[in-house]
Write a protein that holds these residues in place. Structure first.
Motif, PDB file in Angstrom:
ATOM      1  N   GLU A   1       0.834  -1.195   0.000  1.00 37.80           N
ATOM      2  CA  GLU A   1       0.000   0.000   0.000  1.00 37.80           C
ATOM      3  C   GLU A   1       0.873   1.252   0.000  1.00 37.80           C
ATOM      4  O   GLU A   1       1.923   1.301   0.644  1.00 37.80           O
ATOM      5  CB  GLU A   1      -0.896   0.003   1.248  1.00 37.80           C
ATOM      6  CG  GLU A   1      -1.913   1.110   1.240  1.00 37.80           C
ATOM      7  CD  GLU A   1      -2.845   1.015   2.435  1.00 37.80           C
ATOM      8  OE1 GLU A   1      -3.297   2.088   2.883  1.00 37.80           O
ATOM      9  OE2 GLU A   1      -3.095  -0.100   2.900  1.00 37.80           O
TER      10      GLU A   1
ATOM     11  N   SER B   1       2.049   5.021   0.857  1.00 34.66           N
ATOM     12  CA  SER B   1       1.986   5.830   2.065  1.00 34.66           C
ATOM     13  C   SER B   1       1.129   7.067   1.796  1.00 34.66           C
ATOM     14  O   SER B   1       0.790   7.374   0.649  1.00 34.66           O
ATOM     15  CB  SER B   1       3.399   6.247   2.491  1.00 34.66           C
ATOM     16  OG  SER B   1       3.944   7.130   1.536  1.00 34.66           O
ATOM     17  N   ASP B   2       0.789   7.761   2.853  1.00 33.08           N
ATOM     18  CA  ASP B   2      -0.027   8.975   2.705  1.00 33.08           C
ATOM     19  C   ASP B   2       0.709  10.010   1.862  1.00 33.08           C
ATOM     20  O   ASP B   2       0.096  10.703   1.044  1.00 33.08           O
ATOM     21  CB  ASP B   2      -0.358   9.558   4.084  1.00 33.08           C
ATOM     22  CG  ASP B   2      -1.268   8.643   4.885  1.00 33.08           C
ATOM     23  OD1 ASP B   2      -2.005   7.858   4.262  1.00 33.08           O
ATOM     24  OD2 ASP B   2      -1.234   8.730   6.125  1.00 33.08           O
ATOM     25  N   TRP B   3       2.017  10.112   2.063  1.00 33.11           N
ATOM     26  CA  TRP B   3       2.807  11.093   1.312  1.00 33.11           C
ATOM     27  C   TRP B   3       2.769  10.773  -0.181  1.00 33.11           C
ATOM     28  O   TRP B   3       2.636  11.670  -1.015  1.00 33.11           O
ATOM     29  CB  TRP B   3       4.256  11.081   1.801  1.00 33.11           C
ATOM     30  CG  TRP B   3       5.108  12.076   1.087  1.00 33.11           C
ATOM     31  CD1 TRP B   3       5.290  13.365   1.430  1.00 33.11           C
ATOM     32  CD2 TRP B   3       5.860  11.871  -0.114  1.00 33.11           C
ATOM     33  NE1 TRP B   3       6.119  13.991   0.522  1.00 33.11           N
ATOM     34  CE2 TRP B   3       6.480  13.077  -0.439  1.00 33.11           C
ATOM     35  CE3 TRP B   3       6.054  10.781  -0.944  1.00 33.11           C
ATOM     36  CZ2 TRP B   3       7.288  13.244  -1.556  1.00 33.11           C
ATOM     37  CZ3 TRP B   3       6.857  10.928  -2.057  1.00 33.11           C
ATOM     38  CH2 TRP B   3       7.467  12.162  -2.347  1.00 33.11           C
ATOM     39  N   GLU B   4       2.884   9.491  -0.535  1.00 30.45           N
ATOM     40  CA  GLU B   4       2.879   9.101  -1.950  1.00 30.45           C
ATOM     41  C   GLU B   4       1.516   9.378  -2.594  1.00 30.45           C
ATOM     42  O   GLU B   4       1.440   9.872  -3.734  1.00 30.45           O
ATOM     43  CB  GLU B   4       3.246   7.617  -2.077  1.00 30.45           C
ATOM     44  CG  GLU B   4       4.694   7.334  -1.707  1.00 30.45           C
ATOM     45  CD  GLU B   4       4.990   5.866  -1.520  1.00 30.45           C
ATOM     46  OE1 GLU B   4       6.160   5.489  -1.712  1.00 30.45           O
ATOM     47  OE2 GLU B   4       4.057   5.098  -1.175  1.00 30.45           O
TER      48      GLU B   4
END
Length: 165
Positions: free
Chosen positions: A31, A33-36
């Motif tokens: 999954e 990451s939030d940054w990606e």
């Protein structure tokens, strides 16, 4: 302020961004990451709004919709979404190599053969001592004959006229 970017290049960049987001949503790889996820959304939004995702000319070619670093990060995210890579990797320090806890059992071939004594080394030459030598103390060569003095060159005029009788 929008910049004039080739429409094909914009469509290609948007297609790559959306494809990476779709692959990540399918769950084929780990999954994101939030940054990606945020990175993909913001770059897509900037390209749609301004035609380009960067403004600084030092960060990439102004004819491209994404900077060089953004393009590289998109490739890394795409690899991660496909399940081919682990995404962003941290480097291990150089000193972290583990040492072997055992020593391998290796047969030494030279143990079976009787060793011959190595030939003796030639004796070392002593270095000459350095000192000041005066001209009178120089050794004379017995065969050396003194050089003859050179004479100065003389000018001779040769004429082509026939001799007079």
């Amino acid at each position: 302020m929008p910049r004039e970017i080739d429409e094909r290049k914009k469509r290609k960049a948007l297609r790559k961004l959306r494809k990476a987001a779709d692959l990540a949503a399918r769950g084929e790889g780990p999954e994101l990451s939030d940054w990606e996820k945020e990175f993909l959304e913001e770059v897509e939004e900037r390209i749609e709004t301004y035609g380009s995702a960067f403004a600084d000319p030092e960060k990439g070619n102004l004819e491209e919709p994404m900077s060089a670093l953004q393009t590289r990060k998109l490739k890394e995210i795409d690899k991660k979404a496909r399940g081919k890579g682990g995404g962003f990797k941290t480097r291990k320090p150089l000193g972290s190599k583990k040492k072997l806890a055992y020593t391998p059992r290796v047969r030494q071939l030279d143990e079976d053969v009787e060793s011959e004594a190595p030939p003796p080394l030639p004796p070392k030459r002593q270095k000459p001592t350095l000192g000041v030598i005066r001209g009178s103390e120089l050794p004379q060569k017995p065969d050396a004959a003194p050089r003859p003095k050179r004479q100065k060159p003389q000018l001779r005029v040769i004429s082509n006229d026939p001799p007079e009788d």
